[in-house]
Write a protein that holds these residues in place. Structure first.
Motif, PDB file in Angstrom:
ATOM      1  N   ALA A  82      -7.648   5.437  10.360  1.00 29.97           N
ATOM      2  CA  ALA A  82      -7.104   4.467  11.315  1.00 29.97           C
ATOM      3  C   ALA A  82      -5.904   5.061  12.042  1.00 29.97           C
ATOM      4  O   ALA A  82      -5.729   4.867  13.256  1.00 29.97           O
ATOM      5  N   GLY A  83      -5.092   5.816  11.311  1.00 37.94           N
ATOM      6  CA  GLY A  83      -3.941   6.474  11.933  1.00 37.94           C
ATOM      7  C   GLY A  83      -4.367   7.508  12.954  1.00 37.94           C
ATOM      8  O   GLY A  83      -3.765   7.625  14.030  1.00 37.94           O
ATOM      9  N   ALA A  84      -5.414   8.267  12.637  1.00 37.01           N
ATOM     10  CA  ALA A  84      -5.898   9.276  13.574  1.00 37.01           C
ATOM     11  C   ALA A  84      -6.395   8.632  14.861  1.00 37.01           C
ATOM     12  O   ALA A  84      -6.113   9.107  15.966  1.00 37.01           O
ATOM     13  N   VAL A  85      -7.145   7.535  14.728  1.00 37.78           N
ATOM     14  CA  VAL A  85      -7.671   6.838  15.905  1.00 37.78           C
ATOM     15  C   VAL A  85      -6.530   6.331  16.778  1.00 37.78           C
ATOM     16  O   VAL A  85      -6.543   6.494  18.004  1.00 37.78           O
ATOM     17  N   ARG A  86      -5.546   5.734  16.172  1.00 36.31           N
ATOM     18  CA  ARG A  86      -4.470   5.108  16.942  1.00 36.31           C
ATOM     19  C   ARG A  86      -3.409   6.093  17.431  1.00 36.31           C
ATOM     20  O   ARG A  86      -2.811   5.874  18.484  1.00 36.31           O
ATOM     21  N   GLU A  87      -3.192   7.160  16.677  1.00 40.74           N
ATOM     22  CA  GLU A  87      -2.117   8.078  17.034  1.00 40.74           C
ATOM     23  C   GLU A  87      -2.591   9.320  17.783  1.00 40.74           C
ATOM     24  O   GLU A  87      -1.794   9.983  18.434  1.00 40.74           O
ATOM     25  N   GLN A  88      -3.873   9.644  17.706  1.00 42.66           N
ATOM     26  CA  GLN A  88      -4.340  10.909  18.279  1.00 42.66           C
ATOM     27  C   GLN A  88      -5.376  10.758  19.389  1.00 42.66           C
ATOM     28  O   GLN A  88      -5.384  11.559  20.327  1.00 42.66           O
ATOM     29  N   THR A 137      -1.290   1.105 -10.598  1.00 45.97           N
ATOM     30  CA  THR A 137      -0.227   1.643  -9.756  1.00 45.97           C
ATOM     31  C   THR A 137      -0.830   2.042  -8.411  1.00 45.97           C
ATOM     32  O   THR A 137      -2.026   2.341  -8.321  1.00 45.97           O
ATOM     33  N   TYR A 138      -0.002   2.039  -7.372  1.00 53.70           N
ATOM     34  CA  TYR A 138      -0.491   2.240  -5.996  1.00 53.70           C
ATOM     35  C   TYR A 138       0.080   3.524  -5.395  1.00 53.70           C
ATOM     36  O   TYR A 138       1.294   3.757  -5.424  1.00 53.70           O
ATOM     37  N   HIS A 139      -0.805   4.343  -4.847  1.00 53.83           N
ATOM     38  CA  HIS A 139      -0.411   5.550  -4.112  1.00 53.83           C
ATOM     39  C   HIS A 139      -0.509   5.279  -2.620  1.00 53.83           C
ATOM     40  O   HIS A 139      -1.577   4.901  -2.117  1.00 53.83           O
ATOM     41  N   ALA A 140       0.582   5.490  -1.905  1.00 46.68           N
ATOM     42  CA  ALA A 140       0.607   5.297  -0.451  1.00 46.68           C
ATOM     43  C   ALA A 140       0.270   6.616   0.234  1.00 46.68           C
ATOM     44  O   ALA A 140       1.012   7.594   0.100  1.00 46.68           O
ATOM     45  N   SER A 141      -0.839   6.651   0.942  1.00 44.23           N
ATOM     46  CA  SER A 141      -1.212   7.885   1.643  1.00 44.23           C
ATOM     47  C   SER A 141      -0.223   8.159   2.770  1.00 44.23           C
ATOM     48  O   SER A 141       0.429   7.253   3.289  1.00 44.23           O
ATOM     49  N   CYS A 142      -0.110   9.429   3.130  1.00 47.60           N
ATOM     50  CA  CYS A 142       0.876   9.827   4.142  1.00 47.60           C
ATOM     51  C   CYS A 142       0.674   9.114   5.473  1.00 47.60           C
ATOM     52  O   CYS A 142       1.624   8.651   6.101  1.00 47.60           O
ATOM     53  N   HIS A 143      -0.577   9.035   5.933  1.00 46.96           N
ATOM     54  CA  HIS A 143      -0.837   8.411   7.222  1.00 46.96           C
ATOM     55  C   HIS A 143      -0.571   6.907   7.196  1.00 46.96           C
ATOM     56  O   HIS A 143      -0.046   6.345   8.156  1.00 46.96           O
ATOM     57  N   SER A 144      -0.937   6.246   6.101  1.00 40.60           N
ATOM     58  CA  SER A 144      -0.673   4.808   6.035  1.00 40.60           C
ATOM     59  C   SER A 144       0.823   4.540   5.950  1.00 40.60           C
ATOM     60  O   SER A 144       1.319   3.544   6.493  1.00 40.60           O
ATOM     61  N   ARG A 146       3.346   6.676   7.071  1.00 39.22           N
ATOM     62  CA  ARG A 146       4.162   7.202   8.173  1.00 39.22           C
ATOM     63  C   ARG A 146       3.558   6.987   9.562  1.00 39.22           C
ATOM     64  O   ARG A 146       4.283   6.775  10.529  1.00 39.22           O
ATOM     65  N   PHE A 147       2.242   7.046   9.679  1.00 34.08           N
ATOM     66  CA  PHE A 147       1.604   6.883  10.984  1.00 34.08           C
ATOM     67  C   PHE A 147       1.489   5.412  11.364  1.00 34.08           C
ATOM     68  O   PHE A 147       2.005   4.991  12.404  1.00 34.08           O
ATOM     69  N   ILE A 148       0.792   4.649  10.531  1.00 31.48           N
ATOM     70  CA  ILE A 148       0.559   3.254  10.892  1.00 31.48           C
ATOM     71  C   ILE A 148       1.527   2.298  10.206  1.00 31.48           C
ATOM     72  O   ILE A 148       1.548   1.116  10.515  1.00 31.48           O
ATOM     73  N   GLU A 149       2.319   2.815   9.267  1.00 32.12           N
ATOM     74  CA  GLU A 149       3.419   2.066   8.649  1.00 32.12           C
ATOM     75  C   GLU A 149       2.956   0.715   8.090  1.00 32.12           C
ATOM     76  O   GLU A 149       3.421  -0.341   8.501  1.00 32.12           O
ATOM     77  N   VAL A 150       2.055   0.791   7.116  1.00 30.24           N
ATOM     78  CA  VAL A 150       1.564  -0.446   6.509  1.00 30.24           C
ATOM     79  C   VAL A 150       2.626  -1.148   5.673  1.00 30.24           C
ATOM     80  O   VAL A 150       2.500  -2.328   5.344  1.00 30.24           O
ATOM     81  N   GLY A 151       3.680  -0.426   5.326  1.00 26.53           N
ATOM     82  CA  GLY A 151       4.802  -1.053   4.621  1.00 26.53           C
ATOM     83  C   GLY A 151       4.402  -1.677   3.294  1.00 26.53           C
ATOM     84  O   GLY A 151       3.721  -1.060   2.473  1.00 26.53           O
ATOM     85  N   ASP A 152       4.812  -2.942   3.112  1.00 31.32           N
ATOM     86  CA  ASP A 152       4.566  -3.603   1.821  1.00 31.32           C
ATOM     87  C   ASP A 152       3.240  -4.366   1.791  1.00 31.32           C
ATOM     88  O   ASP A 152       2.956  -5.070   0.813  1.00 31.32           O
ATOM     89  N   LYS A 153       2.423  -4.231   2.805  1.00 32.43           N
ATOM     90  CA  LYS A 153       1.168  -5.003   2.853  1.00 32.43           C
ATOM     91  C   LYS A 153       0.272  -4.748   1.637  1.00 32.43           C
ATOM     92  O   LYS A 153      -0.239  -5.703   1.035  1.00 32.43           O
ATOM     93  N   PRO A 154       0.035  -3.492   1.239  1.00 33.84           N
ATOM     94  CA  PRO A 154      -0.800  -3.281   0.052  1.00 33.84           C
ATOM     95  C   PRO A 154      -0.201  -3.925  -1.196  1.00 33.84           C
ATOM     96  O   PRO A 154      -0.945  -4.467  -2.036  1.00 33.84           O
TER      97      PRO A 154
END
Length: 261
Positions: A82-88, A137-144, A146-154
């Motif tokens: 999703a980050g690639a589509v929106r940012e690139q 436990t939750y791992h936040a991917s780099c694109h989610s 930093r790119f799309i900034e999902v923040g605390d949603k997950p």
């Protein structure tokens, strides 16, 4: 709402259960889910590796598949894609494409959402009736992150899951080391990074690690498996689609099966 499911290439090829769970979840929420058969890759690996002009046909394919005005939203169970589509996509289309591609890239990108974004921002719901009685436990991917900034949603979505105990992951902002071709070109650095990630996951005492990206989970669970930690991986979509009536079970854990190959 008519929603198109973007089944990313790694999800389609290796981890279709996460995408099936996304379709089940969206249908359960009352949406019409469609699957444009012309879709392929988002082109992120090509662009990040420097093959920007070569990515133009991929971007055109995405726009052809999803810019259709009859589609209200595009949902991808992948922050990375999703980050690639929106940012690139628009940037590359403007650099190397024609006006029709720029227009299509804009229209497709503007309605593309990562799953957690869609649920929290468009659907405006966090309690989805999910049930997952495990320590996670939750791992936040780099694109989610930093790119799309999902923040605390997950976190909001996971905290609303009945029976789930969510534990914080130390140094959650650190990359797992996958990064597409990065893990191939810089294998030793990637291995050191995922080793750090695994050490932090183990420290939480979690039964499961979850994320919004299959690529990260594939990399992490490979390291977890090699160290025989017993910790499993499960995509966010599979947790959110799990209910008392139709629970997710470890036997469906495609990540574990792939790690053992």
């Amino acid at each position: 709402m008519r929603i198109a499911l973007f089944s990313t290439c790694i999800g389609d090829a290796l981890f279709p259960d996460a995408h099936k769970a996304t379709a089940i979840l969206l249908t359960r929420l009352g949406h019409e889910v469609v699957f444009p058969e012309g879709q392929t890759c988002c082109g992120q690996m090509h662009i990040n590796t420097g093959y920007q002009r070569e990515a133009v046909p991929i971007i055109r394919t995405y726009a052809d598949a999803f810019a259709d005005p009859s589609i209200d939203c595009v949902v991808a169970p992948s922050g990375s894609c999703a980050g690639a589509v929106r940012e690139q996509h628009v940037r590359i289309a403007e650099r190397y494409g024609d006006s029709a591609l720029v227009d299509g890239a804009h229209r497709a990108a503007d309605k593309t959402y990562e799953l957690c974004e869609f649920l929290c921002d468009v659907e405006q719901r966090t309690d989805l009736g999910a049930w997952f009685p495990h320590r996670v436990t939750y791992h936040a991917s780099c694109h989610s992150l930093r790119f799309i900034e999902v923040g605390d949603k997950p976190y909001r979505l996971l905290n609303a899951v009945e029976g789930l105990e969510l534990v914080d992951l130390p140094n959650h902002e650190e990359c797992c080391g996958f990064g597409g071709t990065f893990s191939v070109k810089n294998a030793e650095v990637s291995a050191a990074m995922v080793s750090d990630k695994v050490r932090n996951i183990k420290s939480t005492g979690a039964e499961y690690v979850t994320a919004g990206d299959s690529s990260c989970l594939m990399n992490i669970v490979g390291a977890l498996s090699r160290q025989r930690t017993g910790i499993r991986a499960v995509h966010m979509a599979e947790i959110l689609a799990s209910t008392r009536e139709h629970p997710w079970t470890p036997e469906r854990a495609a990540y574990q099966r792939e790690a053992m190959l």
